[in-house]
Design a protein around this motif. Structure first.
Motif, short mmCIF file in Angstrom:
data_model
loop_
_atom_site.label_atom_id
_atom_site.label_comp_id
_atom_site.label_asym_id
_atom_site.label_seq_id
_atom_site.Cartn_x
_atom_site.Cartn_y
_atom_site.Cartn_z
N ALA A 1 -5.90 4.71 -1.41
CA ALA A 1 -4.06 4.70 -1.97
C ALA A 1 -3.56 4.12 -3.20
O ALA A 1 -4.85 3.35 -3.83
CB ALA A 1 -3.37 3.60 -0.44
N ASP B 1 -7.83 4.04 3.75
CA ASP B 1 -7.87 3.18 2.97
C ASP B 1 -7.64 3.56 1.42
O ASP B 1 -6.79 2.81 0.76
CB ASP B 1 -8.53 1.79 2.61
CG ASP B 1 -9.38 0.97 3.76
OD1 ASP B 1 -10.43 0.62 4.35
OD2 ASP B 1 -7.97 0.79 4.44
N GLN C 1 0.61 -1.32 -0.15
CA GLN C 1 -0.21 0.04 0.31
C GLN C 1 0.82 1.15 0.13
O GLN C 1 1.86 1.38 1.27
CB GLN C 1 -0.87 0.28 1.28
CG GLN C 1 -1.77 1.16 1.61
CD GLN C 1 -2.96 1.59 2.97
OE1 GLN C 1 -1.46 1.82 3.48
NE2 GLN C 1 -3.98 1.46 2.69
N THR D 1 0.33 5.71 0.70
CA THR D 1 0.26 6.40 1.03
C THR D 1 1.65 7.66 1.13
O THR D 1 2.45 7.65 1.36
CB THR D 1 -0.75 6.48 1.78
OG1 THR D 1 0.32 5.86 3.08
CG2 THR D 1 -1.96 4.70 1.10
N TYR E 1 -2.64 0.89 -4.72
CA TYR E 1 -1.38 -0.41 -4.08
C TYR E 1 -1.47 -1.59 -5.38
O TYR E 1 -2.17 -1.20 -6.37
CB TYR E 1 -3.53 -1.34 -4.18
CG TYR E 1 -4.19 -0.89 -2.58
CD1 TYR E 1 -5.44 -0.17 -2.59
CD2 TYR E 1 -3.55 -1.44 -1.26
CE1 TYR E 1 -5.23 0.91 -1.73
CE2 TYR E 1 -4.03 -1.01 -0.02
CZ TYR E 1 -5.23 -0.11 0.06
OH TYR E 1 -5.70 0.21 0.62
#
Lengths: 115, 113
Positions: B87, B85, B36, B38, B89
């Protein structure tokens, strides 16, 4: 609570200069290190790697230096070009079974190359 | 040789929904890892699958799960989506669980509204 964004280090150079990007890694047991380049909208792209039994490794226009004593990694880019502008990440892989398949990344450095 | 393929490239979901992301590794690669990315936390390891089994897991809640199929393709699922969540991926494949490096896909950009 409110998350605080990472404040990425930046490096700004002129085209043709040599660039040096530094990274401090965390795990003295790490045995494999990789530098990645990430351009906007893309995934990380492999640049060069080095194992812990080496101090230096050279590729095309790039050199990675590893200093295990102080847990420091550097990436040197020769004759930097505008196309080298990107975010650069170092990543480490620990030794042992629990580290298989897992890389731990540094925060990244933004490299900007001015024509 | 085709690279790592992730689908879809972009997704917008609502809080509370669930989402499934797909990753096709490089042909012959049996290890797939998920990350992930961010602005706040950088790149963080989610989990790794090798030979259809989860072999390694990062520090994420149980809402994040995955699986790997016999052809090495992998999916990750996030249930009960939260705003945090949102983000990029990323999945990465390797022939040997990373001994000779990992190749990343372009990622799936998930936005939770």
């Amino acid at each position: 609570g409110e998350s605080v964004g990472l404040h990425l280090p930046t490096l700004s150079v002129q085209e043709g200069d040599n660039s040096i990007i530094n990274c401090a890694y965390s795990n003295s047991a790490s045995d494999y290190f990789i530098w990645y380049k990430q351009e906007s909208g893309k995934g990380p792209q492999f640049i060069i790697d080095i194992r812990s039994n080496m101090d230096k490794r050279q590729g095309q226009r790039v050199t990675v230096l590893l200093n295990k004593t102080v847990k420091h990694l550097s990436l040197q880019i020769a004759a930097t070009q505008p196309g080298d502008s990107a975010v650069y990440f170092c990543a480490e892989k620990g030794a042992g079974g629990t580290s298989y398949g897992k890389l731990t990344f540094g925060q990244g450095t933004i490299l900007t190359v001015h024509p | 040789k085709a690279g790592v393929t992730q689908t879809p490239r972009y997704l917008i979901k609502t809080r509370g929904q669930q989402v499934t992301l797909s990753c096709s590794p490089i042909s012959g690669h049996r290890s797939v890892s998920w990350y992930q990315q961010t602005p706040g936390q950088g790149l963080q390891f989610l989990f790794e699958y090798f030979s259809e089994t989860q072999r390694n897991k990062g520090n994420f809640p149980g809402r994040f799960s995955g699986r790997q199929f016999s052809n090495s393709r992998s999916e990750m699922n996030v249930s009960t989506l939260e705003l945090g969540d949102s983000a990029l991926y990323l999945c990465a494949s390797s022939s040997d669980r990373g001994t000779y490096g990992y190749t990343f896909g372009s990622g799936t950009r998930l936005t939770v509204v």
